[in-house]
Design an enzyme around this catalytic site. Sequence first.
Site, PDB file in Angstrom:
ATOM      1  CB  SER A 149      57.560  16.946 -89.454  1.00 46.04           C
ATOM      2  OG  SER A 149      56.965  17.769 -90.461  1.00 46.04           O
ATOM      3  CG  ASP A 150      63.353  19.945 -91.120  1.00 47.80           C
ATOM      4  OD1 ASP A 150      64.571  19.964 -90.892  1.00 47.80           O
ATOM      5  OD2 ASP A 150      62.765  20.801 -91.834  1.00 47.80           O
ATOM      6  CD1 TRP A 151      58.315  23.102 -95.169  1.00 47.80           C
ATOM      7  CD2 TRP A 151      58.709  22.835 -92.996  1.00 47.80           C
ATOM      8  NE1 TRP A 151      57.600  24.074 -94.513  1.00 47.80           N
ATOM      9  CE2 TRP A 151      57.799  23.928 -93.176  1.00 47.80           C
ATOM     10  CE3 TRP A 151      59.076  22.513 -91.696  1.00 47.80           C
ATOM     11  CZ2 TRP A 151      57.277  24.658 -92.111  1.00 47.80           C
ATOM     12  CZ3 TRP A 151      58.548  23.237 -90.635  1.00 47.80           C
ATOM     13  CH2 TRP A 151      57.664  24.295 -90.840  1.00 47.80           C
TER      14      TRP A 151
END
Length: 674
Positions: A226-228
């Site tokens: 995931s993006d953060w």
Amino acid sequence: MNIKEVISKLSIDEKLTLLTGKDTWNTVAIEEKGVPSICVSDGPHGLRKVCTNEKGQTFTKEAVCFPTASALSATWNTELAEKVGQAIGEECSANDVDIILGPGTNIKRTPLCGRNFEYFSEDPVLAGELSAAYIKGVQSTGVGTSLKHFSTNNQEYDRFHVNTEVDIRALREIYLKPFEIAVKKSKPTSVMCAYNRLNGIYCSENKFLLNDILREEWGFDGFVVSDWGAVHDRAKALKASLELEMPYSEKSFDALKQAYENGKITDEEIDSAVERFLNIVFRLYNNRNNRVKEYNPDGHHKLAKEIALEAITLLKNEDNILPIKKEKIKSIAVIGNYAKTPIIQGGGSAEVKPIKIDNAFDRIIELAGSDIEIKYSDLYAAWSHINSINNLSTALTFACDSDMAIIFVGSPFNYESEGYDRTSITLPPHIEDAILKIAAKNPNTVVVIQAGSAIDMSSWIDKVKGVVFAWFTGQAGGSAIAEILFGLSNPCGKIAETFPLKIEDTPSYATYPGNGYASWYAEGIMVGYRYYDTYNKDVLFPFGHGLSYTTFEYKDLTITPDTASEENEINVKFRIKNTGNMQGKEIVQLYVKDTHSKALRPDKELKAFCKIDLKPGEEKEVEFKLDKSAFAYFNTSFNDWHVESGRFKILIGSSSRDIRLKGNVYVKSNFDFS
Ligand code: GLC
């Protein structure tokens, strides 16, 4: 012990623990079961490794700051993209980083996007090929990559939640295509999903995107991260084929455990996710033994400069005012702080702490020597370029008394950044005013712009003779600018995004940034030059534009066969000659135009490109081999790529609007609908 054996020894709790980060940059280790942790760090134009000192304070490790993606893209040089990937891989390896979080390859739908400096192009083929080369370079060192942000993260405005509404044809032909090229060509070890929604569903839990397209259709065999902070429903994300949530999230384990106990996620889903994830973890961990433990910062600085020299783009050169001619020019007014304190990159997670920074001024002094008097004046406080001018009177006096004026302007630090978009693509009004005043004092005025994306220059460009677009060219860009100005190096960069006359002319202007919930990509496939060329819109500088200090002649185009079925390979050959008196590199571009189609098709589409290095008088043959993908469009009724029988034009250009050679090929489709 193979991965399946490892998994068979893990408890369900251990498996679920593995599927979220240990902290911001590391994955979970389970030593007693032989599962190592790996470390990830940002890029993509250099290593941004966040460390913690003995007092618990975090700091960023110094690393070589290379030109950012939009500069690398202006080189159109896949060999350089591979080299910079390799260099960054070496720096990761020497700093015990196993994955660099890059490249970013989102399409430049609007010049306003704050992260355009981190992305390659408005064209999917150029973006895809450069991404693939970068990935190949990094992974050749045993370090992994994370191709991002998958997908349609084309604005920073409301990026965490915006619902990008994209028709399937635009999705396939424009926004997914760079990812498809990179995944199929270079097999990145991971893909990072974007924050936003795509057609209503968050990318982090979008099964169509992460499983059906990425995995099942393209054959992606790495893991999705995931993006953060991009995960909203961890169980849905797992089911959509998102393996790793980053960073550590205290809710993740409980959410997965509860979903498991409620039967919403199965043992099989968990085991296959863990297997896909551990395949990469073990591969990268085991690579550590064979990876370099140090790198050569001077060698990487030289590479950063080589890329900068090939990225810097000469946009205007009236009266051949450049390169500076010592026999004519005896005094130069150098104006603007960025000559001494260059803007080398944009802001946000990509921000590298450079090992050192060249500046143009020092190199200008060296190259001017005793032949040319240099008068320097700053023009603005570098930190507040946005709203303050000082020393204009000095600048005007120097401009008045000199044979030439060179003004350094650009996007102040953090003007272009992750987290927000630009609100304008012009330079700050008072800077534009200063340019006009200086140019009024000296007809031989050149403007050097350091920025990450297109700038609207229409209010002043007619008053200056030269414009050099220096992009964000990293820590070595300053000396590269000076060497281009003095002709030590022949500029060969070409813009990988259209420079519009004004933001209102851009195809996304009517719908960007959306209504607060959704951003409707109403322009469909008509992105960038596809729009401007199809509807004959004037632009400031067209896609693929860039001047040289020499000239090139294109000739002898042949296309064989000139009648083919869609399976046939089409050979396109032509010759190019350096007809000037200086060595130069020319970026040749091949566009395909469907002359008549039952489907809406852009006026032209880039399908191949390469860069040719020629000495004065030298000529070479260029050959491109085209397959079905050069002629196909995505037919939403077939839900597949389709070639329509008919005549296609092959256009060989020095830019999208400087077509030098034209030819025809007739392609017979396997299936034509009436
Ligand atoms: C950021 C960015 C992403 C980056 C990640 C880690 O929000 O969107 O590009 O790699 O978080 O810093």
